[in-house]
Design a protein around this motif. Structure first.
Motif, PDB file in Angstrom:
ATOM      1  N   GLN A   1      40.245  30.466  47.099  1.00 42.33           N
ATOM      2  CA  GLN A   1      41.388  31.418  46.902  1.00 42.33           C
ATOM      3  C   GLN A   1      41.504  31.206  45.159  1.00 42.33           C
ATOM      4  OE1 GLN A   1      43.306  34.147  47.854  1.00 42.33           O
ATOM      5  NE2 GLN A   1      43.822  34.180  46.003  1.00 42.33           N
ATOM      6  N   THR A   2      40.857  30.112  45.124  1.00 44.89           N
ATOM      7  CA  THR A   2      40.751  29.411  43.691  1.00 44.89           C
ATOM      8  C   THR A   2      39.829  30.291  42.500  1.00 44.89           C
ATOM      9  OG1 THR A   2      41.570  26.850  43.780  1.00 44.89           O
ATOM     10  CG2 THR A   2      40.631  27.622  41.422  1.00 44.89           C
TER      11      THR A   2
ATOM     12  N   ASN B   1      40.075  37.021  38.859  1.00 47.07           N
ATOM     13  CA  ASN B   1      41.300  37.711  38.721  1.00 47.07           C
ATOM     14  C   ASN B   1      41.657  37.243  36.706  1.00 47.07           C
ATOM     15  OD1 ASN B   1      40.340  39.211  40.942  1.00 47.07           O
ATOM     16  ND2 ASN B   1      42.067  38.198  41.351  1.00 47.07           N
ATOM     17  N   ASN B   2      41.601  36.903  36.580  1.00 46.99           N
ATOM     18  CA  ASN B   2      41.982  36.604  35.299  1.00 46.99           C
ATOM     19  C   ASN B   2      41.084  36.711  33.937  1.00 46.99           C
ATOM     20  OD1 ASN B   2      44.035  34.877  36.012  1.00 46.99           O
ATOM     21  ND2 ASN B   2      43.748  32.738  36.230  1.00 46.99           N
TER      22      ASN B   2
ATOM     23  N   HIS C   1      38.833  32.833  43.278  1.00 50.08           N
ATOM     24  CA  HIS C   1      39.859  34.613  43.222  1.00 50.08           C
ATOM     25  C   HIS C   1      40.745  34.747  42.246  1.00 50.08           C
ATOM     26  CE1 HIS C   1      38.487  37.078  47.017  1.00 50.08           C
ATOM     27  NE2 HIS C   1      38.165  35.616  46.947  1.00 50.08           N
ATOM     28  N   ASN C   2      41.097  33.704  41.810  1.00 48.37           N
ATOM     29  CA  ASN C   2      42.182  33.849  41.104  1.00 48.37           C
ATOM     30  C   ASN C   2      41.360  33.413  39.386  1.00 48.37           C
ATOM     31  OD1 ASN C   2      44.117  33.975  42.943  1.00 48.37           O
ATOM     32  ND2 ASN C   2      44.344  31.613  42.264  1.00 48.37           N
TER      33      ASN C   2
END
Length: 525
Positions: free
Chosen positions: A91-92, A98-99, A94-95
């Motif tokens: 998930q890190t 996305n940023n 992915h984040n």
């Protein structure tokens, strides 16, 4: 071809019963129903087991023990595997992705509507080393290896790497930033309004692209009646273009390249000149258009022009005066000039520019003068060559007499406001050559509105655009700093070509004697 594995073993016949090698394994692959005996290395290559030879050793072990079936794959089936990547680490990633700012592609939006792009100077490795590791440290989050980061990027995202400044429209980027603005998140009315404006812009862009397709199709079906062309200025070529390291840090002369694409024959034409010969304003663009018509010698009655609505190129009063003169003197019965949405359309001349840039990138030529650029472009794709024209200084004409014969109005004939920069099309007809017809939409349902650009007073001469006076009477001087950098590259220039660069220096010295003759050069970024 069907691959099938079959492993057999044979007891070794030896005089002594003591032997390290009791069996021999053979490797077979089934091809079209037949078992073919192959070597061990070929078996590994066929099944991609070069880096997983332990799996085959386990099968051999089970065969020696007399087991008839291979064991089940229990990878990832353990209760608490120590090497399993946590969901938090995934998930890190992915984040982090996305940023990162992304850009939408307008040229391929219809084929790939969901694909977005990072900046062209990024790569997965650079993102990982320069940004991802720091991101995890700041967030105190678990990290993954670069291989896992690459797998997540390729499998879970539809993102590419490209050059965004040549593909996106700044207005769309502004819409995207405002929509994602945290301060506007709670304001649904503002977000809804921004999305509506963005969708309207995209719809207008699609209509403009459809217009280009329709005009090209119409000209192909009636080549005797219509001539459809698309023109634009390409990014300037640095001259000289050298491979020596000092040349990378020096200013160079610009070689301008004006492209015209014939949408009927699908032939590309480029017209080049150096910055010491002419600038790149509306008079120069009009001169290139005149040069093309002289070479083309088309007998079509109606001319359709497609270009960007940049003031210095197509959408200006000098070009309007030139098109009016071409109709008034009988060269064409009608001229329509269309302006597609900037940043959203794929003009046909852009394909010619892409071919040239790809050719230069692959060949990486050494170029000393503008004439060398002509040679480089001529060598491009002999099956579908691009016609190259080298402009002389005497080929550039002054359109001022044509522009003085028209009145620059700000009202339509019906009294409504004439929005020059918002127009999507201009038209002149032989029956009313002094009336500029204007459209603000790409749809055929909107009628042209007229603007009487007849200048009051005595009748003006019927100037022939093919017989106008020269714009330049002497070479254009180069600014001091650029000239100094160019002259510092003389050790890397052949002696036979140094005379040309020395003449630039002499031209500058002569212009310094009379400051009123110095002309400011405008550069294309």
């Amino acid at each position: 071809m069907n691959f099938h594995l079959k492993i057999t073993w044979y007891p070794k016949k030896r005089k002594s019963t003591i032997s390290r090698r009791m069996v021999t394994f053979s490797y077979q692959v089934k091809v079209n129903g037949c078992n073919i005996l192959v070597c061990r290395e070929a078996f590994f290559s066929v099944h991609g087991l070069q880096n997983n030879q332990g799996r085959l050793k386990n099968l051999q072990k089970y065969l020696r023990e007399g087991r008839s079936t291979s064991p089940k794959d229990r990878r990832g089936k353990k209760g608490n595997p120590s090497r399993k990547i946590s969901q938090e680490a995934v998930q890190t990633v992915h984040n982090f992705i996305n940023n990162i700012p992304k850009y939408a592609s307008h040229y391929s939006r219809s084929q790939k509507p969901n694909k977005v792009y990072f900046d062209h100077d990024m790569s997965i490795s650079s993102l990982y080393q320069e940004h991802y590791l720091k991101y995890c440290e700041q967030k105190n989050a678990p990290q993954v290896k670069v291989s896992k980061c690459r797998d997540i990027f390729n499998q879970d995202f539809n993102i590419g790497f490209k050059l965004p400044r040549s593909d996106t429209y700044h207005v769309c980027d502004e819409f995207q930033i405002q929509i994602k603005n945290d301060q506007l998140t709670n304001s649904e009315d503002i977000i809804r309004r921004l999305k509506i404006e963005r969708d309207l812009l995209h719809a207008k862009a699609s209509a403009g692209q459809n217009m280009i397709t329709q005009l090209s199709k119409l000209a192909k079906e009636n080549p005797e009646e219509y001539l459809t062309i698309s023109f634009d200025l390409q990014q300037t070529f640095p001259t000289p273009r050298l491979t020596s390291e000092p040349a990378f840090y020096k200013r160079k002369l610009w070689t301008y390249n004006f492209g015209i694409h014939d949408c009927v024959s699908k032939k590309g034409h480029v017209i080049v000149w150096s910055e010491d010969e002419a600038k790149c304003g509306s008079d120069e663009i009009g001169s290139c258009l005149i040069k093309f018509l002289e070479i083309q010698k088309s007998q079509a009655n109606i001319l359709h022009i497609i270009s960007d609505n940049y003031r210095g190129q197509g959408q200006n009063w000098a070009t309007v005066a030139l098109e009016r003169s071409l109709v008034r003197t009988g060269k064409f019965k009608a001229i329509e000039h269309w302006f597609p949405q900037v940043g959203h359309t794929r003009p046909p001349c852009g394909r010619d520019f892409g071919r040239i840039e790809k050719h230069v990138k692959n060949r990486n030529p050494t170029v000393y003068t503008t004439h060398d650029w002509v040679t480089v472009i001529k060598e491009l794709c002999k099956n579908n060559p691009i016609t190259v024209v080298k402009m002389k200084q005497a080929d550039f004409i002054d359109l001022t007499p044509l522009e003085k014969n028209i009145a620059k109005k700000d009202k339509h004939d019906d009294g409504s406001q004439f929005r020059f920069s918002e127009a999507t099309a201009f038209r002149f007809d032989e029956g009313m050559p002094s009336h500029l017809k204007v459209k603000y939409q790409y749809t055929e349902y909107e009628e042209f509105r007229t603007v009487n650009i007849t200048k009051k007073g005595r009748a003006h001469q019927k100037n022939n655009p093919f017989q106008l006076s020269w714009k330049y009477l002497k070479p254009i001087p180069i600014c001091d700093k650029k000239l100094k950098d160019v002259m510092s590259l003389m050790p890397y220039i052949p002696d036979v070509l140094k005379g040309y660069f020395n003449s630039l220096s002499e031209s500058k010295e002569q212009s310094d004697e009379n400051e009123t003759d110095v002309i400011d050069i405008g550069y294309i970024v």
